[in-house]
Design an enzyme around this catalytic site. Structure first.
Site, short mmCIF file in Angstrom:
data_model
loop_
_atom_site.label_atom_id
_atom_site.label_comp_id
_atom_site.label_asym_id
_atom_site.label_seq_id
_atom_site.Cartn_x
_atom_site.Cartn_y
_atom_site.Cartn_z
N ARG A 1 -12.93 -2.86 -5.53
CA ARG A 1 -12.07 -1.81 -4.98
C ARG A 1 -12.13 -0.51 -5.77
NH1 ARG A 1 -6.88 -3.88 -1.67
NH2 ARG A 1 -7.97 -5.47 -0.47
N ASP B 1 4.50 3.00 4.33
CA ASP B 1 3.50 2.39 3.46
C ASP B 1 3.34 3.28 2.24
OD1 ASP B 1 1.30 0.02 4.04
OD2 ASP B 1 0.63 1.45 2.52
#
Length: 275
Positions: free
Chosen positions: A36, A146
Protein backbone atom coordinates in the site's frame (compact mmCIF):
# COMPACT_ATOMS: atom_id res chain seq x y z
CA UNK A 1 11.05 0.29 -0.81
CA UNK A 2 13.90 -1.90 0.27
CA UNK A 3 13.22 -5.62 0.50
CA UNK A 4 12.48 -5.93 4.20
CA UNK A 5 10.74 -3.87 6.87
CA UNK A 6 12.64 -4.14 10.14
CA UNK A 7 10.72 -5.04 13.32
CA UNK A 8 11.53 -1.60 14.71
CA UNK A 9 10.16 0.15 11.62
CA UNK A 10 7.00 -1.93 11.69
CA UNK A 11 6.33 -1.26 15.38
CA UNK A 12 6.91 2.46 14.86
CA UNK A 13 4.53 2.53 11.89
CA UNK A 14 1.88 0.60 13.85
CA UNK A 15 2.06 3.28 16.55
CA UNK A 16 1.87 6.07 13.98
CA UNK A 17 -1.23 4.57 12.35
CA UNK A 18 -3.02 3.91 15.62
CA UNK A 19 -2.30 7.43 16.90
CA UNK A 20 -3.39 8.97 13.60
CA UNK A 21 -6.65 7.14 12.93
CA UNK A 22 -7.12 4.38 15.52
CA UNK A 23 -6.40 1.44 13.22
CA UNK A 24 -4.51 -1.32 14.97
CA UNK A 25 -2.35 -3.30 12.57
CA UNK A 26 -1.95 -6.94 13.52
CA UNK A 27 1.31 -8.84 13.58
CA UNK A 28 2.89 -9.98 10.32
CA UNK A 29 1.12 -7.42 8.12
CA UNK A 30 4.37 -6.11 6.63
CA UNK A 31 3.29 -7.29 3.17
CA UNK A 32 0.17 -5.11 3.38
CA UNK A 33 2.19 -2.06 4.42
CA UNK A 34 4.68 -2.61 1.60
CA UNK A 35 2.03 -3.03 -1.07
CA UNK A 36 0.00 0.00 0.00
CA UNK A 37 2.90 2.38 0.57
CA UNK A 38 5.21 1.41 -2.30
CA UNK A 39 3.93 4.10 -4.65
CA UNK A 40 4.10 6.78 -1.95
CA UNK A 41 7.72 5.96 -1.19
CA UNK A 42 8.64 6.03 -4.87
CA UNK A 43 6.92 9.38 -5.43
CA UNK A 44 8.76 10.89 -2.44
CA UNK A 45 12.15 9.30 -3.28
CA UNK A 46 12.21 7.30 -0.05
CA UNK A 47 13.76 3.84 0.13
CA UNK A 48 12.47 2.53 3.47
CA UNK A 49 9.58 2.70 5.88
CA UNK A 50 11.94 4.26 8.40
CA UNK A 51 12.68 7.10 6.00
CA UNK A 52 8.96 7.66 5.52
CA UNK A 53 8.39 7.81 9.28
CA UNK A 54 11.24 10.29 9.64
CA UNK A 55 9.65 12.48 6.96
CA UNK A 56 6.25 12.20 8.65
CA UNK A 57 7.73 13.43 11.93
CA UNK A 58 8.99 16.66 10.36
CA UNK A 59 6.90 19.80 10.90
CA UNK A 60 4.48 20.72 8.16
CA UNK A 61 3.99 17.23 6.73
CA UNK A 62 0.23 17.11 7.10
CA UNK A 63 -0.35 16.45 3.42
CA UNK A 64 1.90 13.39 3.41
CA UNK A 65 0.25 12.14 6.58
CA UNK A 66 -3.16 12.31 4.91
CA UNK A 67 -1.87 10.42 1.87
CA UNK A 68 -0.43 7.63 4.04
CA UNK A 69 -3.63 7.30 6.09
CA UNK A 70 -5.63 7.30 2.87
CA UNK A 71 -3.54 4.45 1.45
CA UNK A 72 -3.84 2.35 4.59
CA UNK A 73 -7.58 2.83 5.13
CA UNK A 74 -8.95 2.40 1.60
CA UNK A 75 -10.79 -0.92 1.24
CA UNK A 76 -12.83 -2.54 -1.48
CA UNK A 77 -16.52 -2.77 -0.83
CA UNK A 78 -19.65 -4.28 -2.36
CA UNK A 79 -23.19 -3.31 -3.24
CA UNK A 80 -25.68 -4.70 -0.70
CA UNK A 81 -22.80 -6.28 1.23
CA UNK A 82 -23.95 -9.22 3.42
CA UNK A 83 -27.56 -8.60 2.26
CA UNK A 84 -29.15 -9.05 5.73
CA UNK A 85 -28.86 -5.38 6.81
CA UNK A 86 -30.67 -4.23 3.68
CA UNK A 87 -33.40 -6.82 4.06
CA UNK A 88 -33.83 -5.76 7.69
CA UNK A 89 -33.96 -2.13 6.63
CA UNK A 90 -36.59 -2.83 3.98
CA UNK A 91 -38.78 -5.26 5.92
CA UNK A 92 -38.49 -3.98 9.51
CA UNK A 93 -36.95 -0.56 9.96
CA UNK A 94 -38.48 1.42 7.10
CA UNK A 95 -42.05 0.30 7.93
CA UNK A 96 -41.42 1.02 11.62
CA UNK A 97 -40.11 4.53 11.02
CA UNK A 98 -42.72 5.19 8.38
CA UNK A 99 -45.40 4.59 11.01
CA UNK A 100 -43.49 6.21 13.87
CA UNK A 101 -42.04 9.40 12.41
CA UNK A 102 -45.02 10.95 10.74
CA UNK A 103 -43.69 14.08 9.05
CA UNK A 104 -40.27 13.95 10.76
CA UNK A 105 -37.31 13.21 8.46
CA UNK A 106 -35.71 9.78 8.70
CA UNK A 107 -31.99 10.26 9.24
CA UNK A 108 -29.48 7.50 8.41
CA UNK A 109 -25.70 7.55 8.85
CA UNK A 110 -23.37 5.28 6.88
CA UNK A 111 -20.06 5.44 8.78
CA UNK A 112 -16.85 4.41 6.98
CA UNK A 113 -18.75 4.47 3.68
CA UNK A 114 -15.71 3.93 1.41
CA UNK A 115 -16.53 4.57 -2.27
CA UNK A 116 -20.25 4.91 -1.62
CA UNK A 117 -21.69 1.47 -2.28
CA UNK A 118 -23.29 1.16 1.17
CA UNK A 119 -25.12 4.51 1.33
CA UNK A 120 -26.21 4.25 -2.29
CA UNK A 121 -27.50 0.72 -1.59
CA UNK A 122 -29.50 2.18 1.31
CA UNK A 123 -30.86 4.87 -0.99
CA UNK A 124 -31.94 2.23 -3.53
CA UNK A 125 -33.79 0.30 -0.83
CA UNK A 126 -35.56 3.48 0.25
CA UNK A 127 -36.49 4.30 -3.34
CA UNK A 128 -37.92 0.79 -3.79
CA UNK A 129 -39.87 1.13 -0.52
CA UNK A 130 -41.34 4.45 -1.63
CA UNK A 131 -42.42 2.95 -4.94
CA UNK A 132 -44.23 0.14 -3.15
CA UNK A 133 -45.85 2.52 -0.63
CA UNK A 134 -46.59 5.85 -2.35
CA UNK A 135 -46.57 8.81 0.00
CA UNK A 136 -44.43 7.12 2.66
CA UNK A 137 -41.00 8.33 3.82
CA UNK A 138 -40.98 11.45 1.71
CA UNK A 139 -38.21 13.07 3.78
CA UNK A 140 -35.10 10.89 4.18
CA UNK A 141 -31.59 12.21 4.75
CA UNK A 142 -28.57 9.90 4.38
CA UNK A 143 -25.20 11.09 5.67
CA UNK A 144 -22.15 9.10 4.59
CA UNK A 145 -18.69 9.61 6.10
CA UNK A 146 -15.18 8.31 5.62
CA UNK A 147 -11.68 9.31 6.67
CA UNK A 148 -10.37 9.00 3.10
CA UNK A 149 -10.69 11.98 0.77
CA UNK A 150 -9.98 9.89 -2.32
CA UNK A 151 -12.81 7.41 -1.74
CA UNK A 152 -15.20 10.26 -0.97
CA UNK A 153 -14.35 11.84 -4.33
CA UNK A 154 -15.31 8.57 -6.03
CA UNK A 155 -18.49 8.33 -3.97
CA UNK A 156 -19.58 11.87 -4.76
CA UNK A 157 -19.10 11.32 -8.49
CA UNK A 158 -21.25 8.20 -8.32
CA UNK A 159 -19.61 6.73 -11.41
CA UNK A 160 -18.22 3.20 -11.35
CA UNK A 161 -16.40 0.85 -13.71
CA UNK A 162 -18.13 -2.34 -14.76
CA UNK A 163 -15.97 -4.47 -12.46
CA UNK A 164 -17.21 -2.45 -9.46
CA UNK A 165 -20.82 -2.55 -10.65
CA UNK A 166 -20.67 -6.36 -10.79
CA UNK A 167 -19.79 -6.72 -7.11
CA UNK A 168 -23.17 -7.38 -5.52
CA UNK A 169 -25.45 -5.42 -7.82
CA UNK A 170 -28.19 -7.30 -9.65
CA UNK A 171 -28.81 -6.63 -13.36
CA UNK A 172 -32.30 -5.39 -12.46
CA UNK A 173 -30.99 -2.76 -10.06
CA UNK A 174 -28.22 -1.78 -12.45
CA UNK A 175 -30.82 -1.09 -15.12
CA UNK A 176 -33.11 0.78 -12.73
CA UNK A 177 -30.59 2.92 -10.89
CA UNK A 178 -27.70 3.50 -13.33
CA UNK A 179 -27.12 4.90 -16.79
CA UNK A 180 -24.18 4.14 -19.07
CA UNK A 181 -21.57 6.92 -19.10
CA UNK A 182 -19.58 8.13 -22.08
CA UNK A 183 -16.29 6.62 -20.89
CA UNK A 184 -17.66 3.10 -20.48
CA UNK A 185 -18.59 3.33 -16.80
CA UNK A 186 -21.94 3.46 -15.08
CA UNK A 187 -23.39 6.61 -13.50
CA UNK A 188 -25.83 6.37 -10.62
CA UNK A 189 -29.08 8.18 -11.37
CA UNK A 190 -29.58 11.67 -9.90
CA UNK A 191 -32.54 10.72 -7.70
CA UNK A 192 -30.31 8.25 -5.82
CA UNK A 193 -27.16 10.37 -5.71
CA UNK A 194 -29.07 13.38 -4.39
CA UNK A 195 -30.26 11.39 -1.35
CA UNK A 196 -26.72 11.06 0.06
CA UNK A 197 -24.55 13.77 1.62
CA UNK A 198 -20.87 12.77 1.85
CA UNK A 199 -18.61 14.20 4.54
CA UNK A 200 -15.02 13.60 5.65
CA UNK A 201 -14.88 12.23 9.20
CA UNK A 202 -12.42 10.38 11.42
CA UNK A 203 -14.37 8.13 13.81
CA UNK A 204 -11.94 9.17 16.56
CA UNK A 205 -13.00 12.82 16.23
CA UNK A 206 -16.07 14.53 17.65
CA UNK A 207 -19.30 13.85 15.79
CA UNK A 208 -20.95 17.11 14.74
CA UNK A 209 -23.53 15.49 12.48
CA UNK A 210 -26.69 15.69 14.56
CA UNK A 211 -28.91 12.77 15.58
CA UNK A 212 -29.81 9.69 13.57
CA UNK A 213 -32.50 7.01 13.52
CA UNK A 214 -30.23 4.36 11.99
CA UNK A 215 -26.42 4.12 12.01
CA UNK A 216 -24.58 1.59 9.87
CA UNK A 217 -21.02 1.11 11.15
CA UNK A 218 -20.01 -2.11 9.45
CA UNK A 219 -16.71 -3.89 8.94
CA UNK A 220 -14.61 -1.10 10.46
CA UNK A 221 -14.60 -1.71 14.23
CA UNK A 222 -12.53 -4.86 13.69
CA UNK A 223 -9.56 -2.60 12.95
CA UNK A 224 -9.65 -0.82 16.34
CA UNK A 225 -8.38 -1.79 19.77
CA UNK A 226 -10.94 -2.92 22.35
CA UNK A 227 -10.77 0.42 24.19
CA UNK A 228 -11.24 2.50 21.03
CA UNK A 229 -14.04 0.23 19.86
CA UNK A 230 -15.88 0.77 23.16
CA UNK A 231 -15.34 4.52 22.92
CA UNK A 232 -16.69 4.65 19.35
CA UNK A 233 -19.72 2.53 20.21
CA UNK A 234 -20.46 4.78 23.17
CA UNK A 235 -20.29 7.90 21.01
CA UNK A 236 -22.42 6.29 18.31
CA UNK A 237 -25.00 5.68 21.03
CA UNK A 238 -24.95 9.41 21.73
CA UNK A 239 -25.59 10.12 18.04
CA UNK A 240 -28.72 7.94 17.93
CA UNK A 241 -32.22 9.23 18.54
CA UNK A 242 -34.19 7.44 21.29
CA UNK A 243 -35.14 4.00 19.97
CA UNK A 244 -32.69 4.31 17.10
CA UNK A 245 -30.80 1.34 15.68
CA UNK A 246 -27.13 0.47 15.23
CA UNK A 247 -26.17 -2.01 12.51
CA UNK A 248 -22.73 -3.63 12.72
CA UNK A 249 -20.87 -5.94 10.35
CA UNK A 250 -21.59 -9.64 10.18
CA UNK A 251 -18.43 -10.51 12.13
CA UNK A 252 -18.78 -7.70 14.69
CA UNK A 253 -20.57 -7.53 18.04
CA UNK A 254 -20.93 -5.14 20.94
CA UNK A 255 -19.08 -7.31 23.48
CA UNK A 256 -20.71 -5.55 26.38
CA UNK A 257 -22.36 -2.16 26.80
CA UNK A 258 -25.64 -3.72 28.00
CA UNK A 259 -26.66 -0.40 29.53
CA UNK A 260 -26.58 1.32 26.14
CA UNK A 261 -28.00 -1.16 23.64
CA UNK A 262 -30.39 -4.08 23.49
CA UNK A 263 -29.96 -6.84 20.93
CA UNK A 264 -32.72 -7.32 18.38
CA UNK A 265 -32.86 -10.70 16.61
CA UNK A 266 -34.09 -10.40 13.04
CA UNK A 267 -33.85 -14.04 11.88
CA UNK A 268 -31.41 -13.92 10.21
CA UNK A 269 -29.30 -11.02 11.34
CA UNK A 270 -28.83 -9.02 14.54
CA UNK A 271 -29.15 -5.28 15.09
CA UNK A 272 -28.97 -3.17 18.25
CA UNK A 273 -31.56 -0.73 19.61
CA UNK A 274 -30.61 2.27 21.72
CA UNK A 275 -31.86 2.01 25.28
Amino acid sequence: MKADITPQEYEAFKKFLQDACGILLGDNKQYLVKSRLRRILEENSLNSLGALLERLNRPGRGGLKEVVIDAMTTNETLWFRDNHPFRILQEKLLPEFSDRNGLSPLRIWSAACSTGQEPYSVAMVIDEYRRSRPGKLRDVKITATDISKSVLEVARRGEYEMIAIGRGLSPERQKQFFTASANGGWQIRPQIRSMVDFKELNLLDRYMLGKFDVILCRNVLIYFSADLKKDILTRLHGALNPGGYLILGASESLNGLPDLYEMVQCHPGIIYRKK
